[in-house]
Design an enzyme around this catalytic site. Structure first.
Site, mmCIF file in Angstrom:
data_model
loop_
_atom_site.group_PDB
_atom_site.id
_atom_site.type_symbol
_atom_site.label_atom_id
_atom_site.label_comp_id
_atom_site.label_asym_id
_atom_site.label_seq_id
_atom_site.Cartn_x
_atom_site.Cartn_y
_atom_site.Cartn_z
ATOM 1 N N ASP A 79 2.193 -2.753 9.506
ATOM 2 C CA ASP A 79 2.869 -3.949 10.014
ATOM 3 C C ASP A 79 4.162 -4.221 9.240
ATOM 4 O O ASP A 79 4.283 -3.864 8.067
ATOM 5 C CB ASP A 79 1.903 -5.147 9.894
ATOM 6 C CG ASP A 79 2.337 -6.323 10.736
ATOM 7 O OD1 ASP A 79 3.125 -6.128 11.692
ATOM 8 O OD2 ASP A 79 1.899 -7.454 10.438
ATOM 9 N N GLY A 80 5.097 -4.880 9.920
ATOM 10 C CA GLY A 80 6.313 -5.350 9.257
ATOM 11 C C GLY A 80 7.603 -4.661 9.679
ATOM 12 O O GLY A 80 8.657 -4.899 9.074
ATOM 13 N N GLY B 56 9.397 -5.184 12.368
ATOM 14 C CA GLY B 56 10.346 -6.158 12.900
ATOM 15 C C GLY B 56 11.030 -6.921 11.773
ATOM 16 O O GLY B 56 12.264 -7.078 11.768
ATOM 17 N N SER C 122 -1.477 -2.281 19.431
ATOM 18 C CA SER C 122 -2.736 -2.973 19.761
ATOM 19 C C SER C 122 -2.784 -3.332 21.238
ATOM 20 O O SER C 122 -1.754 -3.353 21.933
ATOM 21 C CB SER C 122 -2.858 -4.255 18.922
ATOM 22 O OG SER C 122 -1.964 -5.248 19.400
ATOM 23 N N ASN D 253 -0.403 -5.957 21.839
ATOM 24 C CA ASN D 253 1.035 -5.652 21.746
ATOM 25 C C ASN D 253 1.681 -5.438 23.125
ATOM 26 O O ASN D 253 2.902 -5.475 23.242
ATOM 27 C CB ASN D 253 1.293 -4.430 20.856
ATOM 28 C CG ASN D 253 1.056 -4.676 19.377
ATOM 29 O OD1 ASN D 253 0.686 -3.773 18.627
ATOM 30 N ND2 ASN D 253 1.261 -5.913 18.918
ATOM 31 N N ARG E 103 -5.121 -10.551 7.706
ATOM 32 C CA ARG E 103 -5.959 -10.611 8.914
ATOM 33 C C ARG E 103 -6.150 -9.223 9.493
ATOM 34 O O ARG E 103 -5.404 -8.292 9.197
ATOM 35 C CB ARG E 103 -5.368 -11.576 9.948
ATOM 36 C CG ARG E 103 -3.950 -11.252 10.400
ATOM 37 C CD ARG E 103 -3.501 -12.210 11.523
ATOM 38 N NE ARG E 103 -2.095 -12.032 11.826
ATOM 39 C CZ ARG E 103 -1.134 -12.908 11.519
ATOM 40 N NH1 ARG E 103 -1.426 -14.027 10.903
ATOM 41 N NH2 ARG E 103 0.123 -12.650 11.844
ATOM 42 N N GLU F 152 -13.141 -1.926 1.892
ATOM 43 C CA GLU F 152 -12.333 -2.617 0.890
ATOM 44 C C GLU F 152 -10.970 -2.901 1.522
ATOM 45 O O GLU F 152 -10.474 -2.112 2.324
ATOM 46 C CB GLU F 152 -12.156 -1.732 -0.346
ATOM 47 C CG GLU F 152 -13.464 -1.363 -1.024
ATOM 48 C CD GLU F 152 -14.220 -2.578 -1.569
ATOM 49 O OE1 GLU F 152 -13.575 -3.557 -1.978
ATOM 50 O OE2 GLU F 152 -15.464 -2.528 -1.565
#
Ligand code: IPE
Ligand code: IPE
Ligand code: MG
Length: 236
Positions: free
Chosen positions: A13-14, A16, A58, A61, A187, A200
């Site tokens: 993620d990240g 954008g 996802s 998405n 999340r 983990e």
């Protein structure tokens, strides 16, 4: 200390935010992110993982602007085409989990080609979660089990956790030992809901395009410090 490590799952993620922080359009973040993805796959091979499962796209998405979705699909075709020789050389087996039928023709056939080409490879299994949703995966497993019960191929009493897991997309592969999420959100975003029961978690604020092998190594070092109890008491 080191824990057994067979399966790593990553929420990449990240992209954008990486672009926005540089005054660039989001799609440039996705393009830059592909290099981090390629590096992570190579590093996964170096770690001799059995499974590396990457969250590419996802089921939610699809609700993004169509321009962004189209670009991501284009990038997917380009990347799979370009990386196939390397996957072969590294003996990587490519698997896609998710609703591949929702994909446009080009990415679907490109992915199918790569899946077929790498089917007999015996090294790391690279699972790309595309058009993937953890809840949908559980619903699909329930339907498949119900059908077998209905057809008399499976008795209801025989349905337990292990039978259920075998009806998930990865058919009873080991659960992820470690889930890494870049971009700082704590999340799951509908990722591997069943399988992550005892994984983990490593969350880093680093945005996906900046995720290097050093960062990956840091996540592994963190993982090795964890005491995995699975609900038991290990030291009295
Ligand atoms: C992850 O990056 C890539 C996909 C979800 C396809 P994002 O596009 O979600 O990047 P941010 O979270 O907006 O920064
Ligand atoms: C999760 O990231 C999906 C992928 C990394 C492919 P999102 O950006 O879609 O998740 P949310 O919206 O922040 O929960
Ligand atoms: Mg995001």
């Amino acid at each position: 200390m080191s824990n057994e490590l067979k399966h790593v799952a990553i929420i990449m993620d990240g992209n954008g935010r990486w672009a926005k922080g540089r005054g660039l359009e989001r799609f440039l973040g996705h393009r830059k992110g592909t290099q981090a993805t390629i590096d992570a796959v190579k590093f996964g091979c170096d770690l001799h993982l059995e499974h590396l499962t990457l969250y590419v796209f996802s089921s939610e998405n699809w609700q993004r602007p169509s321009k962004e979705v189209d670009y991501l699909m284009k990038l997917l075709v380009e990347m799979v085409h370009k990386e196939l020789p390397d996957l072969m050389e590294k003996n990587v087996k490519l698997v896609v989990i998710g609703n591949i039928n929702r994909l446009p023709d080009a990415p679907r056939s490109q992915l199918q080609h790569a899946i077929d080409e790498t089917a007999n490879n015996t090294g790391m299994q690279l699972n790309l979660a595309i058009s993937y949703g953890g809840r949908l995966e559980i619903v699909d497993a329930c339907k498949a089990i119900a059908k077998e019960v209905q057809e008399g191929k499976l008795s209801l009493d025989a349905v337990d956790e292990s039978v259920f897991a075998k009806h998930l997309y990865l058919k009873g592969a080991p659960d992820p030992d470690l889930v890494i999420r870049t971009g700082g959100e704590f999340r799951l975003s509908n990722y591997l809901l069943w399988q992550a029961a005892y994984s983990e978690f490593y969350v880093t604020p680093t945005l996906w395009p900046d995720f290097t092998n050093e960062e990956f190594q840091k996540a592994i070092e963190f993982y090795n410090t964890r005491e995995r109890r699975f609900g038991k008491v290990l030291h009295e």
